[in-house]
Design a protein around this motif. Sequence first.
Motif, mmCIF file in Angstrom:
data_model
loop_
_atom_site.group_PDB
_atom_site.id
_atom_site.type_symbol
_atom_site.label_atom_id
_atom_site.label_comp_id
_atom_site.label_asym_id
_atom_site.label_seq_id
_atom_site.Cartn_x
_atom_site.Cartn_y
_atom_site.Cartn_z
ATOM 1 N N UNK A 30 -36.627 7.480 30.038
ATOM 2 C CA UNK A 30 -38.093 6.304 29.722
ATOM 3 C C UNK A 30 -39.026 7.015 28.967
ATOM 4 N N UNK A 31 -39.447 7.963 28.513
ATOM 5 C CA UNK A 31 -40.244 8.625 27.503
ATOM 6 C C UNK A 31 -40.188 8.891 26.418
ATOM 7 N N UNK A 32 -38.562 8.785 25.767
ATOM 8 C CA UNK A 32 -38.319 8.998 24.627
ATOM 9 C C UNK A 32 -37.506 8.811 23.197
ATOM 10 N N UNK A 33 -38.239 8.250 22.024
ATOM 11 C CA UNK A 33 -37.957 7.331 21.154
ATOM 12 C C UNK A 33 -35.861 7.891 21.048
ATOM 13 N N UNK A 34 -35.395 7.701 21.355
ATOM 14 C CA UNK A 34 -34.013 7.102 20.470
ATOM 15 C C UNK A 34 -33.455 7.122 19.636
ATOM 16 N N UNK A 35 -32.388 7.126 19.207
ATOM 17 C CA UNK A 35 -31.935 6.895 18.019
ATOM 18 C C UNK A 35 -30.752 7.095 17.919
ATOM 19 N N UNK A 36 -29.623 6.743 16.603
ATOM 20 C CA UNK A 36 -28.411 7.083 16.271
ATOM 21 C C UNK A 36 -28.273 7.621 14.854
ATOM 22 N N UNK A 37 -27.831 8.469 14.082
ATOM 23 C CA UNK A 37 -28.103 8.647 12.978
ATOM 24 C C UNK A 37 -26.836 8.657 12.621
ATOM 25 N N UNK A 38 -25.576 8.740 11.949
ATOM 26 C CA UNK A 38 -24.264 8.993 11.050
ATOM 27 C C UNK A 38 -25.011 10.076 9.481
ATOM 28 N N UNK A 39 -23.717 10.751 9.406
ATOM 29 C CA UNK A 39 -23.316 11.546 8.380
ATOM 30 C C UNK A 39 -21.902 11.518 8.264
ATOM 31 N N UNK A 40 -21.930 10.910 6.582
ATOM 32 C CA UNK A 40 -20.111 10.840 6.026
ATOM 33 C C UNK A 40 -20.252 11.912 5.065
ATOM 34 N N UNK A 41 -18.839 12.759 4.992
ATOM 35 C CA UNK A 41 -18.790 13.738 4.101
ATOM 36 C C UNK A 41 -18.947 13.468 2.701
ATOM 37 N N UNK A 42 -20.018 15.279 2.675
ATOM 38 C CA UNK A 42 -20.375 14.625 1.321
ATOM 39 C C UNK A 42 -22.136 14.193 1.314
#
Length: 116
Positions: A30-42
């Motif tokens: 509960x103390x962490x900031x959370x995130x979603x990242x993405x990476x497309x080819x290239x």
Amino acid sequence: QVHLVESGGGLVQPGGSLRLSCAASGSSFNAYAMGWYRQAPGKQRELVASITASGRTNYADSVKGRFTISRDNAKNTVALQMNSLKPEDTAAYYCNAKYPGRLDSWGQGTQVTVSS
């Protein structure tokens, strides 16, 4: 650090929806900031959405109004609800955890493919 495991990726048609989930093991989630990242080819990895420990959210312009990030501190999970998916949303999606003074934690990634 926390150990992160993503799930929920897959193949979906344009306009469809997917829900990604990230389960965290370790203390003080509960103390962490959370995130979603993405990476497309290239392409470089980019931030999709984030949520602070207090619940404040932030979204990339490209997903505003379509994606929603949420967290459940009781279950140590963070989710990304993705609606109105577009082919350009196709990428590997990664869960991220940030805590001041500590190295970031990353999941192994889950593939999202938007195609007809």
